[in-house]
Design an enzyme around this catalytic site. Structure first.
Site, PDB file in Angstrom:
ATOM      1  N   CYS A 146      -1.484   1.051   9.666  1.00  0.00           N
ATOM      2  CA  CYS A 146      -1.763   2.407  10.109  1.00  0.00           C
ATOM      3  C   CYS A 146      -1.166   2.637  11.490  1.00  0.00           C
ATOM      4  CB  CYS A 146      -3.269   2.616  10.183  1.00  0.00           C
ATOM      5  SG  CYS A 146      -4.104   2.094   8.677  1.00  0.00           S
ATOM      6  N   GLY A 164       1.548   5.916   8.119  1.00  0.00           N
ATOM      7  CA  GLY A 164       0.478   6.232   7.181  1.00  0.00           C
ATOM      8  C   GLY A 164       0.392   7.708   6.903  1.00  0.00           C
ATOM      9  N   ASN A 176      -5.880  -0.614  13.187  1.00  0.00           N
ATOM     10  CA  ASN A 176      -4.706  -0.957  12.385  1.00  0.00           C
ATOM     11  C   ASN A 176      -4.704  -2.459  12.157  1.00  0.00           C
ATOM     12  OD1 ASN A 176      -1.125  -1.084  13.195  1.00  0.00           O
ATOM     13  ND2 ASN A 176      -2.138  -1.278  11.231  1.00  0.00           N
ATOM     14  N   GLY A 177      -4.657  -2.870  10.888  1.00  0.00           N
ATOM     15  CA  GLY A 177      -4.634  -4.297  10.572  1.00  0.00           C
ATOM     16  C   GLY A 177      -5.706  -4.629   9.549  1.00  0.00           C
ATOM     17  N   CYS A 229       4.099  -9.292  13.519  1.00  0.00           N
ATOM     18  CA  CYS A 229       4.633  -9.212  12.150  1.00  0.00           C
ATOM     19  C   CYS A 229       6.124  -8.883  12.183  1.00  0.00           C
ATOM     20  CB  CYS A 229       3.869  -8.107  11.427  1.00  0.00           C
ATOM     21  SG  CYS A 229       4.638  -7.508   9.939  1.00  0.00           S
ATOM     22  N   TYR A 245      11.051  -3.125   8.576  1.00  0.00           N
ATOM     23  CA  TYR A 245      10.764  -1.899   7.839  1.00  0.00           C
ATOM     24  C   TYR A 245       9.797  -0.945   8.532  1.00  0.00           C
ATOM     25  CZ  TYR A 245       8.708   1.131   4.278  1.00  0.00           C
ATOM     26  OH  TYR A 245       8.241   2.212   3.596  1.00  0.00           O
ATOM     27  N   CYS A 247       0.864 -10.176   1.953  1.00  0.00           N
ATOM     28  CA  CYS A 247       0.426 -10.049   3.343  1.00  0.00           C
ATOM     29  C   CYS A 247      -1.074  -9.792   3.365  1.00  0.00           C
ATOM     30  CB  CYS A 247       1.142  -8.888   4.016  1.00  0.00           C
ATOM     31  SG  CYS A 247       0.577  -8.633   5.714  1.00  0.00           S
ATOM     32  N   CYS A 270       5.112 -13.680   4.830  1.00  0.00           N
ATOM     33  CA  CYS A 270       5.551 -13.095   3.551  1.00  0.00           C
ATOM     34  C   CYS A 270       6.809 -13.784   3.018  1.00  0.00           C
ATOM     35  CB  CYS A 270       5.733 -11.582   3.670  1.00  0.00           C
ATOM     36  SG  CYS A 270       6.798 -11.051   5.023  1.00  0.00           S
TER      37      CYS A 270
HETATM   38  P1  5GP Z   1      10.409  -2.201  -4.417  1.00  0.00           P
HETATM   39  O1  5GP Z   1      10.940  -1.003  -5.121  1.00  0.00           O
HETATM   40  O2  5GP Z   1      11.272  -3.406  -4.527  1.00  0.00           O
HETATM   41  O3  5GP Z   1       8.984  -2.469  -4.824  1.00  0.00           O
HETATM   42  O4  5GP Z   1      10.314  -1.822  -2.863  1.00  0.00           O
HETATM   43  C1  5GP Z   1      11.446  -1.895  -2.027  1.00  0.00           C
HETATM   44  C2  5GP Z   1      11.598  -0.620  -1.249  1.00  0.00           C
HETATM   45  O5  5GP Z   1      10.360  -0.274  -0.644  1.00  0.00           O
HETATM   46  C3  5GP Z   1      12.604  -0.724  -0.150  1.00  0.00           C
HETATM   47  O6  5GP Z   1      13.464   0.404  -0.229  1.00  0.00           O
HETATM   48  C4  5GP Z   1      11.822  -0.701   1.148  1.00  0.00           C
HETATM   49  O7  5GP Z   1      12.449   0.114   2.110  1.00  0.00           O
HETATM   50  C5  5GP Z   1      10.508  -0.131   0.763  1.00  0.00           C
HETATM   51  N1  5GP Z   1       9.364  -0.855   1.352  1.00  0.00           N
HETATM   52  C6  5GP Z   1       9.299  -2.097   1.859  1.00  0.00           C
HETATM   53  N2  5GP Z   1       8.059  -2.391   2.283  1.00  0.00           N
HETATM   54  C7  5GP Z   1       7.309  -1.305   2.058  1.00  0.00           C
HETATM   55  C8  5GP Z   1       5.957  -0.978   2.298  1.00  0.00           C
HETATM   56  O8  5GP Z   1       5.173  -1.777   2.808  1.00  0.00           O
HETATM   57  N3  5GP Z   1       5.568   0.277   1.928  1.00  0.00           N
HETATM   58  C9  5GP Z   1       6.415   1.185   1.346  1.00  0.00           C
HETATM   59  N4  5GP Z   1       5.963   2.401   1.019  1.00  0.00           N
HETATM   60  N5  5GP Z   1       7.698   0.895   1.101  1.00  0.00           N
HETATM   61  C10 5GP Z   1       8.145  -0.328   1.451  1.00  0.00           C
HETATM   62 MG    MG Z   2      13.542   1.923   1.616  1.00  0.00          MG
END
Ligand code: 5GP
Ligand code: MG
Length: 466
Positions: A4, A30, A104-105, A238, A244, A384, A438
């Site tokens: 968050c 979030g 957050n966490g 992390c 990301y 995670c 992870c």
């Molecule tokens: P996949 O489709 O393989 O399940 O997810 C990969 C995609 O999800 C990547 O494009 C990445 O940018 C995005 N992504 C990676 N980690 C997260 C996350 O924790 N939450 C969300 N919403 N997207 C994520």
């Molecule tokens: Mg993506």
């Protein structure tokens, strides 16, 4: 809960409006719910709602959030627990006054703490582990609030970056591993705290420093005071924040997220080159890494996929989902650009592998001759437990499949991941510093009986029945 975003400000005449702006900058952390608690020194005012900041707040409800102190929260959407009770900040009224917390966490010993508190008579209103913190504070025998919070925090295991507000002070704290980011800034002579520095840019604050792992900072009319929650601390921010989660215009530990992502892309190009005509990102999360890959390889960078910025919640029938409608709503490929081209598509991560397979499909449909996927992080093999909503282990593509198997499952001509050493080089870290669980399964804080999530699920299902 979840990854968050949190924000806080003490001593500003426009505290709630500034918090609202800060939450805008943290919206990527979030979108499930947003909330603000403010204080005028005697009363705590509260407003929260489901959805994005822009839908939750308006002039009228912001005006009611009076006072010169405020904390705010945006909550990451996790499956099954999306309801207003879990929205934060959580505010409670105690015998000696009110208090609120935004967190957050993930607390990994949440389940046992909650059972202990419940058997002592505590009544929980939410399924969020953040409420545990309030119960621990309210039950503390320490007369002094600051002592009570320190005692409460010392019982928590796992990840917390939090802001706390009562009538007199704003307190911010970070767990001894420092899993989630948290930083301190200043504007118009008053202190602000935020999950990410991009929120400081948004409100016109100046970044001072990160809150240290294991540090608690008390901000009151007497000024600012720092103390340590634990004697022994480590620094396990992390690494996924770099990959990301954080916005590229933020700095983590004084380092630019944008530049770090670009380095990941550069190292990926060195490690796994390929003969191709264009490099394209999967916008927006891999833009910087794809730029780095293009620069290092000398292959031209293009925006081969265009992302819609207007998708919110969509109503797609399960049957339509099998036709990749969800991917088509989010992305479209640029037809003439791709026609007959050998394409390197860079993504920041593969979780389940669904995004990549749909995107590769789309690129081929739009005429790409070859599609090579380059991922700017190593294979995610473990869940995670510290705040990112990764699925259970068996749903992670790389937990049970080899790179070759994933390559064929997603239909790429070739698939390569950034190596763990490459990632650590880009971030400028070494083993034992950042949390890389992870990718390795080496959890800095032990996970009780592989529990964390599963145990919490049990609590959640019980609450739902109730
Ligand atoms: P996949 O489709 O393989 O399940 O997810 C990969 C995609 O999800 C990547 O494009 C990445 O940018 C995005 N992504 C990676 N980690 C997260 C996350 O924790 N939450 C969300 N919403 N997207 C994520
Ligand atoms: Mg993506």
């Amino acid at each position: 809960m979840g990854d968050c975003g949190i924000f806080g400000i003490y001593g500003h005449s426009e505290a709630s409006v500034i918090t609202y702006m800060g939450l805008y900058a943290l919206q990527h952390r979030g979108q499930e719910s947003a909330g603000i608690v403010s204080s005028d020194g005697s009363i705590l005012y509260h407003y929260k709602g489901m959805g994005e900041v822009r839908f939750v707040f308006n002039e009228e409800n912001l005006r009611k959030l009076k006072g010169s102190r405020a904390i705010g929260h945006v909550r990451y959407s996790t499956t099954g627990t999306s309801n207003i009770y879990n929205a934060q900040p959580i505010k409670v009224d105690l015998l000696d006054g009110s208090l609120a917390v935004a967190h957050n966490g993930n607390i990994v010993n949440a389940y046992s703490l909650r059972r202990e508190l419940e058997s002592g008579g505590a009544i929980f209103h939410t399924t969020s582990d953040s409420e545990i913190i309030l119960h621990l504070i309210s039950r503390s025998k320490d007369r002094d609030r600051v002592e009570a919070i320190l005692t409460a925090l010392r019982k928590l295991e796992g990840a917390y970056s939090l802001v706390y507000l009562d009538e007199d002070r704003l307190i911010t704290a970070r767990d001894p591993c420092g899993f989630r980011p948290l930083c301190l800034g200043r504007m118009d002579g008053v202190f602000v705290v935020a999950s990410e520095t991009c929120a400081f840019d948004m409100v016109g604050a100046e970044y001072i420093r990160d809150i240290k792992p294991g540090e608690m900072v008390v901000i009151s009319k007497d000024g600012i005071e720092s103390m340590m929650i634990h004697k022994s601390v480590s620094n396990n921010l992390c690494i996924f924040e770099y990959i990301y989660f954080s916005r590229p215009d933020s700095c983590l530990e004084g380092k630019s997220v944008y530049q770090t992502r670009k380095k990941m892309g550069r190292i990926l190009a060195e490690e796994s080159p390929v003969d191709a005509d264009i490099v394209i990102p999967v916008p927006d999360s891999s833009n910087c890494a794809a730029l780095g890959y293009a620069e290092e390889s000398g292959i031209p960078f293009e925006f081969g996929l265009i992302r819609s910025h207007y998708i919110g919640r969509t109503f797609i029938e399960p049957e339509q989902k099998t036709r990749d409608f969800d991917a088509r709503i989010k992305y479209n490929a640029v037809r003439n650009l791709l026609d007959g081209k050998r394409v390197v598509v860079v993504d920041d991560s593969i979780v389940r592998g669904t995004t990549s397979s749909k995107i590769i499909n789309m690129l081929r449909r739009m005429g790409a001759d070859e599609v090579h996927l380059r991922v700017s992080s190593p294979p995610i093999t473990h869940s995670c437990f510290y705040g990112i909503d990764t699925p259970t282990r068996k749903e992670l593509a790389a937990s049970s499949s080899s790179v070759e198997e994933i390559e064929s499952f997603i239909g790429a001509d070739s698939l390569r991941y950034l190596s763990l050493d490459g990632l650590m080089k880009a971030v400028g870290t070494k083993r034992g510093k950042h949390c890389i669980a992870c990718f390795t399964g080496d959890y800095p804080v032990p996970i009780p009986e592989e529990a964390g999530k599963e145990a919490l699920e049990k609590v959640i299902s019980r609450i739902r029945l109730f």
